[in-house]
Enzyme design. Structure first.
Site, PDB file in Angstrom:
ATOM      1  CE1 TYR A  56      37.760  47.509  36.303  1.00 61.44           C
ATOM      2  CE2 TYR A  56      37.768  46.463  38.440  1.00 61.44           C
ATOM      3  CZ  TYR A  56      37.101  46.849  37.298  1.00 61.44           C
ATOM      4  OH  TYR A  56      35.770  46.573  37.161  1.00 61.44           O
TER       5      TYR A  56
ATOM      6  N   GLY B 262      38.050  41.622  24.546  1.00 60.69           N
ATOM      7  CA  GLY B 262      38.653  42.936  24.690  1.00 60.69           C
ATOM      8  C   GLY B 262      37.658  44.087  24.746  1.00 60.69           C
TER       9      GLY B 262
ATOM     10  CG  ASN C 115      35.995  40.286  39.288  1.00 56.44           C
ATOM     11  OD1 ASN C 115      36.554  39.748  38.338  1.00 56.44           O
ATOM     12  ND2 ASN C 115      34.930  41.055  39.148  1.00 56.44           N
TER      13      ASN C 115
ATOM     14  CB  ILE D  82      42.033  42.697  40.447  1.00 58.40           C
ATOM     15  CG1 ILE D  82      40.913  42.828  41.488  1.00 58.40           C
ATOM     16  CG2 ILE D  82      43.362  43.210  40.994  1.00 58.40           C
ATOM     17  CD1 ILE D  82      41.072  41.927  42.691  1.00 58.40           C
TER      18      ILE D  82
ATOM     19  CE  LYS E 244      43.187  45.273  28.129  1.00 58.75           C
ATOM     20  NZ  LYS E 244      44.468  44.708  27.651  1.00 58.75           N
TER      21      LYS E 244
END
Length: 76
Positions: A46, A9, A39, A43, A12
């Site tokens: 995002y 994490g 990837n 993705i 992120k």
């Protein structure tokens, strides 16, 4: 993020911190990045953060994604 630390994490958390800094402290309205279509993990991250594909391509086949300030998801 180094391979030894992936999946925890950290990416992120860093991405959220960076985007929040850009939107809040630098008054950016939109952020762009590029990513290779293979990837999938990037993705997915995002998209969770509010990025969408723009339909544009950059060098060597990377696709452009953008995140509008009002679409930024701080809750993911």
């Amino acid at each position: 993020i180094d391979k030894r630390f992936q999946g925890k994490g950290l990416g992120k958390r860093f991405a959220k911190l960076l985007l929040n800094t850009l939107f809040e402290h630098f008054a950016c309205q939109q952020v762009f990045l590029s990513v290779y279509l293979n990837n999938h993990k990037a993705i997915a991250l995002y998209k969770q953060l509010g990025f969408e594909f723009t339909g544009e391509y950059v060098c060597e086949g990377e696709r452009v994604m953008s995140c509008q300030r009002d679409a930024f998801n701080t809750n993911c």
